[in-house]
Design a protein around this motif. Sequence first.
Motif, PDB file in Angstrom:
ATOM      1  N   ALA A 123     -17.848  -3.512   5.447  1.00 62.94           N
ATOM      2  CA  ALA A 123     -18.675  -2.421   5.975  1.00 62.94           C
ATOM      3  C   ALA A 123     -19.106  -1.448   4.891  1.00 62.94           C
ATOM      4  N   GLY A 124     -18.608  -1.652   3.679  1.00 65.77           N
ATOM      5  CA  GLY A 124     -19.031  -0.831   2.554  1.00 65.77           C
ATOM      6  C   GLY A 124     -18.366   0.519   2.465  1.00 65.77           C
ATOM      7  N   VAL A 125     -17.075   0.606   2.871  1.00 64.88           N
ATOM      8  CA  VAL A 125     -16.389   1.894   2.752  1.00 64.88           C
ATOM      9  C   VAL A 125     -16.231   2.262   1.281  1.00 64.88           C
ATOM     10  N   ASP A 126     -16.238   3.541   1.014  1.00 64.96           N
ATOM     11  CA  ASP A 126     -16.055   4.035  -0.348  1.00 64.96           C
ATOM     12  C   ASP A 126     -14.586   4.235  -0.688  1.00 64.96           C
ATOM     13  N   PHE A 127     -13.780   4.503   0.347  1.00 63.86           N
ATOM     14  CA  PHE A 127     -12.339   4.678   0.184  1.00 63.86           C
ATOM     15  C   PHE A 127     -11.649   3.999   1.361  1.00 63.86           C
ATOM     16  N   LEU A 128     -10.500   3.403   1.094  1.00 67.84           N
ATOM     17  CA  LEU A 128      -9.760   2.689   2.124  1.00 67.84           C
ATOM     18  C   LEU A 128      -8.366   3.293   2.255  1.00 67.84           C
ATOM     19  N   VAL A 129      -8.058   3.776   3.458  1.00 63.40           N
ATOM     20  CA  VAL A 129      -6.735   4.317   3.764  1.00 63.40           C
ATOM     21  C   VAL A 129      -6.032   3.315   4.669  1.00 63.40           C
ATOM     22  N   VAL A 130      -4.808   2.948   4.335  1.00 68.15           N
ATOM     23  CA  VAL A 130      -4.102   1.904   5.078  1.00 68.15           C
ATOM     24  C   VAL A 130      -2.684   2.356   5.408  1.00 68.15           C
ATOM     25  N   ALA A 131      -2.316   2.219   6.684  1.00 67.55           N
ATOM     26  CA  ALA A 131      -0.931   2.383   7.114  1.00 67.55           C
ATOM     27  C   ALA A 131      -0.381   0.982   7.340  1.00 67.55           C
ATOM     28  N   PRO A 132       0.306   0.397   6.373  1.00 68.75           N
ATOM     29  CA  PRO A 132       0.699  -1.011   6.470  1.00 68.75           C
ATOM     30  C   PRO A 132       1.699  -1.261   7.601  1.00 68.75           C
ATOM     31  N   LEU A 133       1.444  -2.312   8.367  1.00 66.07           N
ATOM     32  CA  LEU A 133       2.357  -2.668   9.452  1.00 66.07           C
ATOM     33  C   LEU A 133       3.659  -3.238   8.903  1.00 66.07           C
ATOM     34  N   GLU A 134       3.544  -4.070   7.852  1.00 64.88           N
ATOM     35  CA  GLU A 134       4.714  -4.722   7.275  1.00 64.88           C
ATOM     36  C   GLU A 134       4.638  -4.678   5.747  1.00 64.88           C
ATOM     37  N   ASP A 135       5.750  -4.994   5.120  1.00 66.03           N
ATOM     38  CA  ASP A 135       5.809  -4.978   3.662  1.00 66.03           C
ATOM     39  C   ASP A 135       4.932  -6.064   3.040  1.00 66.03           C
ATOM     40  N   ASN A 136       4.813  -7.195   3.740  1.00 63.70           N
ATOM     41  CA  ASN A 136       4.055  -8.333   3.230  1.00 63.70           C
ATOM     42  C   ASN A 136       3.014  -8.777   4.257  1.00 63.70           C
ATOM     43  N   GLY A 137       1.949  -9.379   3.750  1.00 70.25           N
ATOM     44  CA  GLY A 137       0.913  -9.908   4.626  1.00 70.25           C
ATOM     45  C   GLY A 137      -0.459  -9.317   4.388  1.00 70.25           C
ATOM     46  N   LEU A 138      -0.519  -8.211   3.651  1.00 70.50           N
ATOM     47  CA  LEU A 138      -1.797  -7.536   3.426  1.00 70.50           C
ATOM     48  C   LEU A 138      -2.244  -7.595   1.961  1.00 70.50           C
ATOM     49  N   GLN A 139      -1.418  -8.149   1.100  1.00 66.49           N
ATOM     50  CA  GLN A 139      -1.685  -8.066  -0.330  1.00 66.49           C
ATOM     51  C   GLN A 139      -3.033  -8.675  -0.715  1.00 66.49           C
ATOM     52  N   GLY A 140      -3.377  -9.826  -0.147  1.00 64.75           N
ATOM     53  CA  GLY A 140      -4.631 -10.474  -0.484  1.00 64.75           C
ATOM     54  C   GLY A 140      -5.833  -9.619  -0.150  1.00 64.75           C
ATOM     55  N   ALA A 141      -5.834  -9.042   1.057  1.00 63.56           N
ATOM     56  CA  ALA A 141      -6.960  -8.199   1.486  1.00 63.56           C
ATOM     57  C   ALA A 141      -7.028  -6.916   0.666  1.00 63.56           C
ATOM     58  N   LEU A 142      -5.880  -6.341   0.362  1.00 58.28           N
ATOM     59  CA  LEU A 142      -5.863  -5.107  -0.424  1.00 58.28           C
ATOM     60  C   LEU A 142      -6.341  -5.351  -1.854  1.00 58.28           C
ATOM     61  N   GLN A 143      -5.952  -6.487  -2.418  1.00 59.20           N
ATOM     62  CA  GLN A 143      -6.397  -6.795  -3.772  1.00 59.20           C
ATOM     63  C   GLN A 143      -7.915  -6.999  -3.803  1.00 59.20           C
TER      64      GLN A 143
END
Length: 353
Positions: A123-143
Amino acid sequence: MKRLITVAMSGLMALSLTACGGSAQEPAAAKPETQAEQAGGSAGDDKSGGSTAEGGDAAGASGNILEGKKVGFSQTDSMSSWRTTETDSIKEYIEGAGGEFIVKDAGGDIATQESDIRDLVAAGVDFLVVAPLEDNGLQGALQEAMDSEIPVILVDRAIAGEAGTYYTTAIMSDFVWEGEQCAKALMEALPDGGNVVIINGGYDSSTSTDRQKGFVDALDTSKYAIVGEQDGEWLMDKAQSVMENILQAQGGENIDAVFAVTDDMVQGAMNAITAAGLTPGQDILTLGIDGTRAALEAVEDGTQLASCTCTPYFGGIVLDTITKLINGEEVPEHIVNEDTLYTKDNVNVDLGF
């Protein structure tokens, strides 16, 4: 009460004045920057930790610095007042600074949150704020977000991985410290020891595991025994169910205290205790973390021994952090929110949410 409860209020008050990361053992140079230091004010001035009231002048202090910019927020779920308060706080500050706020609610599912993050990047956000649900599982998307030069600000929970690769900065409470304060409050109230039940939120979240570690490690194991431990899945109803099972297995007369890693789960445990014909705060002591209004009311009326806050008011510090990034200023990899232990002696129900 099976044992005499002697609460040394002066000691508990001293605990309440200690900042979340304010450990004397840690060298000052090695300590993460606190919220007050990051914001340039006192964390005790308002609920958000900034120097002005939540939704007030703090949001306008940066003018319209976010005019024409999009800020995406990936929220874990909206199943508690803590989560909805967190979302509302960030939304208020971002929009108050002229930004467009886009929120995605994962509904408690890690795969959905991973997809939500990718949607926000698309969607073209300029900044991304994330409250992670778990310790693992989001690394690929965040990178992917970081590789797209979108700063990633983690709030309230950590992930496995390094800053600079998966995120820009992480803002959260010192969860170990929170657990330690609850343990200290319990030991002051039951100096002769007792049998303790723990209700956690599972083992895939740093919030739950760190709070439990802080609590257990601070207890004197020669006096306090953990006689039951269950996953309440962060939910009041689930915590009530598991507490009912523990009471049936152990017998209420063999339990002296219950520590839950959130106040919502403490409420569930107290419902089970009451349904079993026992009185919370008399027959069984209860302690929790978050500082909800319901918890502070329970502390005030004596049914809950203590509640350690874990502020959901991230709006001010998130805006301050984004403002620094826009201005080309360096931000620390980790920022610690300050929290407070509340007992009957210092509780203020109006500070609950």
